[in-house]
Design an enzyme around this catalytic site. Structure first.
Site, PDB file in Angstrom:
ATOM      1  N   PRO A   2       0.836  -1.208   0.000  1.00 17.02           N
ATOM      2  CA  PRO A   2       0.000   0.000   0.000  1.00 17.02           C
ATOM      3  C   PRO A   2       0.872   1.259   0.000  1.00 17.02           C
ATOM      4  O   PRO A   2       1.812   1.364   0.783  1.00 17.02           O
ATOM      5  CB  PRO A   2      -0.799  -0.113   1.306  1.00 17.02           C
ATOM      6  CG  PRO A   2      -0.734  -1.557   1.682  1.00 17.02           C
ATOM      7  CD  PRO A   2       0.578  -2.051   1.164  1.00 17.02           C
ATOM      8  N   GLU A   3       0.553   2.160  -0.909  1.00 23.61           N
ATOM      9  CA  GLU A   3       1.278   3.430  -0.998  1.00 23.61           C
ATOM     10  C   GLU A   3       0.340   4.553  -0.566  1.00 23.61           C
ATOM     11  O   GLU A   3      -0.726   4.289  -0.012  1.00 23.61           O
ATOM     12  CB  GLU A   3       1.786   3.625  -2.437  1.00 23.61           C
ATOM     13  CG  GLU A   3       2.665   2.465  -2.916  1.00 23.61           C
ATOM     14  CD  GLU A   3       3.138   2.611  -4.360  1.00 23.61           C
ATOM     15  OE1 GLU A   3       3.221   3.749  -4.856  1.00 23.61           O
ATOM     16  OE2 GLU A   3       3.401   1.588  -4.995  1.00 23.61           O
ATOM     17  N   ARG A 127       1.710 -11.680   5.170  1.00 19.39           N
ATOM     18  CA  ARG A 127       3.157 -11.829   5.006  1.00 19.39           C
ATOM     19  C   ARG A 127       3.933 -11.413   6.252  1.00 19.39           C
ATOM     20  O   ARG A 127       5.154 -11.616   6.319  1.00 19.39           O
ATOM     21  CB  ARG A 127       3.634 -11.002   3.801  1.00 19.39           C
ATOM     22  CG  ARG A 127       2.995 -11.414   2.463  1.00 19.39           C
ATOM     23  CD  ARG A 127       3.676 -12.613   1.837  1.00 19.39           C
ATOM     24  NE  ARG A 127       5.069 -12.365   1.529  1.00 19.39           N
ATOM     25  CZ  ARG A 127       5.511 -11.832   0.393  1.00 19.39           C
ATOM     26  NH1 ARG A 127       4.668 -11.477  -0.531  1.00 19.39           N
ATOM     27  NH2 ARG A 127       6.803 -11.664   0.190  1.00 19.39           N
ATOM     28  N   ARG A 168      23.141  12.655  -8.278  1.00 23.64           N
ATOM     29  CA  ARG A 168      23.359  11.735  -9.389  1.00 23.64           C
ATOM     30  C   ARG A 168      22.477  10.495  -9.326  1.00 23.64           C
ATOM     31  O   ARG A 168      22.482   9.697 -10.248  1.00 23.64           O
ATOM     32  CB  ARG A 168      24.813  11.278  -9.398  1.00 23.64           C
ATOM     33  CG  ARG A 168      25.766  12.361  -9.832  1.00 23.64           C
ATOM     34  CD  ARG A 168      27.149  11.773  -9.954  1.00 23.64           C
ATOM     35  NE  ARG A 168      28.105  12.818 -10.235  1.00 23.64           N
ATOM     36  CZ  ARG A 168      29.415  12.635 -10.187  1.00 23.64           C
ATOM     37  NH1 ARG A 168      29.895  11.449  -9.875  1.00 23.64           N
ATOM     38  NH2 ARG A 168      30.231  13.623 -10.455  1.00 23.64           N
TER      39      ARG A 168
END
Ligand SMILES: [Zn+2]
Length: 292
Positions: A2-3, A127, A168
């Protein structure tokens, strides 16, 4: 995992069930307390004054005489917060009996400070990567993840966004880094980079101001649309009422390797960027070797 849009949806659907109620009973069924957490029982008797999101964390703020206490839930891969109300749970044993095989913690709520609990929330997690931190200001401040969380992408302006995307490192690694921007994961990084026509391996310092502004707009639009569609459900994610989201139907690239690009028709390819599977259109997202 989930974001931002999924956790925002969990928070919005959880809020009406528990905000304003008293947390009567909190039980850890299977270990899920984050290192540095207070025992969940310390939150008992406190009133839930706010349910909110910070990055990918769902945060319940509780009011106690000794000060505010926070329950920070990190759902990680498969965690969910499932709410039930209209209950009449007589005691802690009956509350614990609500736990299913995937339940790691249960929380019981009531209108006042006495039983029965009329609402309950189960933290389920197949999980078992999910974690909960219970703590006051001190415990929160001592938690490195919390302390170093970057700004919220939907609260930033274009100037602030341009400023954090520097150096970078490749642009996708920066988007995924919770210290740089909080709440973005693999789905919304891939979708926003595609929408902005930017290759995920592009070093941040090769992006022009225009590229960054385009990415800022794409990310904001995609996150807002995903929140409006209650997040993306392609595996376990469900909101606090057990309902799936529908943004998965709008994916342009995520999970679509081998399928045609919706913009140009060429085949989308899967590559590995910053250790994560990434789907790109090699035509619409050209690699930039020099600053444009
Ligand atoms: Zn394309």
């Amino acid at each position: 995992m989930p974001e931002l849009p999924e956790v925002e949806t969990v928070v919005r659907t959880l809020r009406p069930h528990v905000q304003g109620l008293t947390l009567l009973c909190a039980r850890e069924i299977r270990p899920c307390a984050l290192k540095g957490s207070l025992p969940f029982e310390r939150a008992e008797g406190a009133k839930v004054c706010l349910v909110r999101r910070r990055g990918k964390l769902a945060v319940l703020e509780l009011e106690r005489e000794e000060g505010r206490l926070f329950l920070c839930v990190h759902l990680r891969m498969t965690g969910s917060l499932l709410a039930r109300e209209g209950l009449a749970i007589a005691d802690s044993r009956a509350l614990e009996a609500l736990a299913g095989p995937r339940t790691r913690a249960v929380f019981g709520f009531a209108e006042g400070a006495s039983w029965p609990c009329t609402a309950a929330v189960c933290f389920d997690d197949v999980r078992t990567f999910g974690r909960i931190l219970a703590g006051g200001e001190r415990e929160l401040a001592a938690w490195p993840f919390w302390r170093t969380l970057g700004p919220e992408p939907l609260d930033m302006d274009a100037g602030a966004f341009r400023a954090v995307l520097r150096g970078r490192r490749c642009i996708k690694a920066l988007l995924l880094d919770q210290k740089v921007i909080a709440g973005v994961g693999n789905i919304y990084a891939d979708e926003s980079l595609f929408a902005a026509g930017i290759h995920p391996e592009t070093p941040a310092d090769r992006l022009s101001g225009e590229d960054r502004d385009r990415l800022f707009r794409s990310l904001g639009q995609i996150l807002e649309k995903a929140v409006a569609e209650c997040g993306s459900s392609f595996s376990d994610y469900r909101d606090a009422n057990g309902n799936p989201g529908s943004f998965q139907n709008s994916f342009a690239v995520y999970g679509r390797a081998g399928e045609p690009c919706r913009a140009c028709g060429r085949t989308l390819v899967r590559i590995k960027v910053a250790g994560r599977g990434s789907v790109v259109c090699p035509h619409c997202q050209r690699k930039q070797r020099t600053k444009r």
